[in-house]
Design an enzyme around this catalytic site. Sequence first.
Site, PDB file in Angstrom:
ATOM      1  N   LYS A  79       0.845  -1.191   0.000  1.00 40.21           N
ATOM      2  CA  LYS A  79       0.000   0.000   0.000  1.00 40.21           C
ATOM      3  C   LYS A  79       0.887   1.250   0.000  1.00 40.21           C
ATOM      4  CE  LYS A  79      -3.795   2.029   2.741  1.00 40.21           C
ATOM      5  NZ  LYS A  79      -4.709   1.771   3.886  1.00 40.21           N
ATOM      6  N   SER A 154      -9.360   1.952   2.799  1.00 40.99           N
ATOM      7  CA  SER A 154      -8.486   2.698   1.918  1.00 40.99           C
ATOM      8  C   SER A 154      -7.445   1.831   1.205  1.00 40.99           C
ATOM      9  CB  SER A 154      -7.762   3.783   2.714  1.00 40.99           C
ATOM     10  OG  SER A 154      -6.995   3.209   3.775  1.00 40.99           O
ATOM     11  N   SER A 178      -9.900  -0.675   6.955  1.00 44.67           N
ATOM     12  CA  SER A 178      -9.265  -0.478   5.656  1.00 44.67           C
ATOM     13  C   SER A 178      -8.463  -1.655   5.134  1.00 44.67           C
ATOM     14  CB  SER A 178      -8.363   0.762   5.690  1.00 44.67           C
ATOM     15  OG  SER A 178      -9.137   1.925   5.750  1.00 44.67           O
TER      16      SER A 178
END
Length: 499
Positions: A79, A154, A178
């Site tokens: 990420k 996210s 997330s």
Amino acid sequence: MVPLLDSALGLADLVRQRAVSPVELVDACLERIEALNPQLNAYVAIDADAAHRTAREAEQRVLAGTTLGALHGVPVSIKSAVAVNGQPWETGSRFRAGIRADADAPLVARLRDAGAIVIGVTNVAEQLMAWETDNGLYGRTNSPWALDRTPGGSSGGEAAAIAAGLSAGGIGSDGGGSIRVPAHFSGICGLKPTPGRVPATGHHPPCAGVFALTGVVGPMARTIDDVSALLRAIAGPDPGDPNGHPVPLLLPPDAAAVGWFEDDGAVPVTAETRAAIRQAARWLEDAGWHVEPFRPDVLEEARELWWEIFGRASRLLLEPLVLGREAEVHGNLVEFLEWTRRDPPISVRRLLEVEIQRDLLKTRLAHQMSRFPVLLCPVAPTPAFRHGEREWTIEGRTVHYLDAWRYTAWFNLLQNPAVSVPVRLSPEGLPIGVQVVTRPWEELLALNAAKVIEQSRGAWIAPPAPFGSNDVGGAKTPPLHGTKAGGAKALPPQTVISP
């Protein structure tokens, strides 16, 4: 044909057996990214040169017969909120445009030590403040299950990449769901560990202050065994993480008592979600786990306290950042800030009250979980929603966007490890996962229960072709565009389907 949709551990076994080389794995992964990423927009940058260099070194170690790490030769993704040396570290924000990490986060270094090959970094919601993945720098990420739906947020770029075989596994972060929500939406597995189990050093925004109470980083993959292998590779304290403690991964019992609930009594879930919970409970019972209906009595209070931190406290940091630069902020973040302004700015006194009340809730839940060390519940009220949706009608009631976060947010506030594991598909053909929760530091027990569910379900359910097929020859699109310093290809925003 290289089986990139195999498990990460399966790919590592092929490398050890010399059935496939690390170079072949990386080449196949990069070709797959070139073919499929333009439709998904999962990656924001790749570093093909570094990946090829690492793969050649990994191949030499195989040929030399040296000891290999558990993930040797396996392509992984990270990420883009986590520092990867030389890669964009922008958190989807124009305010951080062009920032690149000058060193690996400790967990990335640990993955490399285990033999994993980092391919690139994936897309996020701006400042990580949304349940979907879209930002002004790189645009929107689409689900490999349906391009008009979100893979969640996210960590949506990470989930989409893993589900589509553009990565064998990787790292997300989770301050309110997330990791778990994108895993649930995308048909993969994701673990939110206890704060401090995996070092959050190198994450932006920093997991510090009151945000250290809720925010963590953790592994995501297509199988529970892969999540476990990633966890073992990255777990352990680091001086840069204020929550870090030298707590060993505890060997779990073969079975434990499970308390399960279909909803929290406040926000309904779809009929298919209820069916998935009941099915998972039956599978655990059939495997010898003691299973009873049980719902903790701390949930609504936990949701309210979580919002005080995630919403009202975040406002204190975000508003000065965007003041005078509102035109540079993505609409999702503007909307989030509007929600936080429904209440007055949080006071120091209130923050102190939140910390005290959180600890009291933790002790109440700990007492209740002495009877049920494992909880089984939904990840979210619905499967993946269409881009831009903000409410849904479930059982005749309207469920609003913020209310839907509660099923994961409880356990951020209370610091319990929780894993999402896919169970079935909805009538629309979308994945539905369940959430397995244990007491702090008992990640392996959560993973054991999740593995029972996974084994009972059967083989991993892949997305529709081309994303769920090893053969993507007919799906190729023009080559990736643009190259930035260090050999990292920057991927431009892709054409997306309007909601």
